[in-house]
Motif scaffolding. Structure first.
Motif, short mmCIF file in Angstrom:
data_model
loop_
_atom_site.label_atom_id
_atom_site.label_comp_id
_atom_site.label_asym_id
_atom_site.label_seq_id
_atom_site.Cartn_x
_atom_site.Cartn_y
_atom_site.Cartn_z
N LEU A 187 60.24 26.55 -66.09
CA LEU A 187 60.10 24.98 -66.27
C LEU A 187 58.90 24.77 -65.33
O LEU A 187 57.93 24.06 -65.37
N ILE A 188 58.88 25.10 -63.90
CA ILE A 188 58.25 24.73 -62.83
C ILE A 188 56.69 24.98 -63.23
O ILE A 188 55.78 24.30 -63.08
N ARG A 189 56.56 26.17 -63.85
CA ARG A 189 55.23 26.84 -64.06
C ARG A 189 54.68 26.07 -65.16
O ARG A 189 53.39 25.72 -65.33
N MET A 190 55.43 25.49 -66.14
CA MET A 190 54.96 24.74 -67.38
C MET A 190 54.44 23.41 -66.87
O MET A 190 53.62 22.92 -67.47
N LEU A 191 55.32 22.89 -66.19
CA LEU A 191 54.99 21.46 -65.30
C LEU A 191 53.77 21.34 -64.81
O LEU A 191 52.95 20.73 -65.02
N LYS A 192 53.34 22.65 -64.24
CA LYS A 192 51.96 22.48 -63.67
C LYS A 192 51.10 22.97 -64.64
O LYS A 192 49.93 22.15 -64.56
N ASN A 193 51.16 24.10 -65.48
CA ASN A 193 50.16 24.40 -66.29
C ASN A 193 49.57 23.58 -67.40
O ASN A 193 48.55 23.21 -67.74
N PHE A 208 61.93 33.24 -54.06
CA PHE A 208 61.42 32.14 -55.20
C PHE A 208 60.42 31.61 -55.01
O PHE A 208 59.55 31.60 -56.15
N LEU A 209 59.86 31.40 -53.93
CA LEU A 209 58.58 30.65 -53.92
C LEU A 209 57.02 31.64 -54.07
O LEU A 209 56.31 31.15 -54.57
N LEU A 210 57.40 32.90 -53.63
CA LEU A 210 56.28 33.88 -53.68
C LEU A 210 55.60 33.85 -54.99
O LEU A 210 54.34 33.64 -55.23
N PRO A 211 56.25 34.01 -56.25
CA PRO A 211 55.67 34.33 -57.50
C PRO A 211 55.25 33.12 -57.97
O PRO A 211 54.56 32.67 -59.04
N LEU A 212 55.73 31.88 -57.54
CA LEU A 212 55.66 30.53 -57.89
C LEU A 212 54.32 29.45 -57.28
O LEU A 212 53.60 28.88 -58.07
N VAL A 213 54.49 29.62 -56.21
CA VAL A 213 53.51 28.59 -55.42
C VAL A 213 51.98 29.11 -55.27
O VAL A 213 51.79 30.24 -55.12
N ASP A 214 51.21 28.31 -55.05
CA ASP A 214 49.67 28.60 -54.47
C ASP A 214 49.61 28.68 -53.23
O ASP A 214 48.80 29.41 -52.58
#
Length: 283
Positions: A187-193, A208-214
């Motif tokens: 969901l978070i990736r979709m909201l960003k992309n 949780f953060l490692l694969p998700l954040v920039d």
């Protein structure tokens, strides 16, 4: 929407006339369209920082630029209300921001406050539910009777109803099982992309953060002590431990292989990618 903190400090006034400074002289930029993780020990000022960005708190000194909005000691109520239409904050405990007895009423509350076009309300409600992976069957349900993960999705959907440029999530993985975490990550990736949101995530869960954040910001004793892209920050294993921050397991494993075996396998977001690299090295 870019966010800049300019020499921001914040001091809480305690009931016994004592004061407690939580943040001091913070200069920081959250880049537009990126996901930034904020980490640090409990009491380091993480929640205070995001509440300042959402104007729930006003800086004791300094200023915060959120797009064209400026938050400082001179901010007026109207400016703050307009800002909150652009910045959505999902609290650590989603039940803290749920007030109504049906999901439908909960989702519509914010737009009714801002006198949004009522003839478009129904479609916007369905769209918000769809964005968080729920359907119309939830509209008549009591949000207080939903699971913790479902409550969090409703809380996010209520924020998305306002279509904010900035989404802030405070400890979003608390109470979620591994499958719910994976779903939430999508969901978070979709909201960003797809929707180009600027997203800020406060979390102790660095796995949780490692694969998700920039990018990652580390807070410690009122100050920003580390910041940069996720690999630059997370690979500083000794410093993270010094500041009481959990090292992501993927990073810890790669660091241990380098120290014990002298093999540099690099850093990856997912275990499958790491195993492929190890297999290629062994061959």
């Amino acid at each position: 929407m870019e966010i800049k903190l300019n020499d921001v400090s914040y001091t809480y006034d305690k009931v016994n006339y004592q004061k407690k400074e939580v943040l001091k002289d913070i200069n920081l930029t959250f880049m537009e369209g990126k996901i930034t993780g904020i980490v640090g020990k409990s009491g380091s000022g993480k929640t205070t920082m995001v509440e300042l960005i959402d104007a729930l708190l006003i800086p004791s000194s300094g200023s915060i630029e959120v797009g064209n909005f400026i938050i400082d000691q001179n901010s007026k109520n109207k400016e703050i209300n307009d800002l909150r239409f652009q910045v959505g904050l999902v609290f650590q405990f989603p039940e803290d921001q749920i007030f109504n007895s049906t999901v439908k009423e909960e989702l519509e509350m914010g737009l009714k406050f801002y006198q949004y076009k009522l003839n478009q309300m129904e479609q916007r409600t369905l769209d918000a539910l769809k964005m968080v992976g729920l359907d119309a069957s939830y509209l008549d349900k009591n949000p207080f009777q939903l699971s913790h993960g479902e409550k969090r999705k409703i809380a996010i959907a209520s924020i998305l109803m306002l279509n904010p440029s900035v989404l802030i999530l405070d400890e979003p993985t608390i109470g979620l099982d591994p499958e719910s975490k994976r779903s939430f990550m999508k969901l978070i990736r979709m909201l960003k992309n797809r929707f180009h949101k600027t997203i800020i995530i406060v979390s102790h869960d660095t796995d949780f953060l490692l694969p998700l954040v920039d990018y990652v910001v580390v807070l410690h004793k009122k100050h920003v002590v580390m910041e940069g892209d996720k690999y630059t920050v997370f690979k500083e294993v000794k410093k993270l431990k010094q500041y009481g921050v959990q090292v992501p397991q993927m990073i810890a494993f790669s660091d241990k292989v380098l120290r014990k075996k002298g093999v540099k396998i690099g850093y990856r977001d997912e275990i499958n990618d790491l195993m492929k690299d190890i297999y290629r090295y062994v061959k």
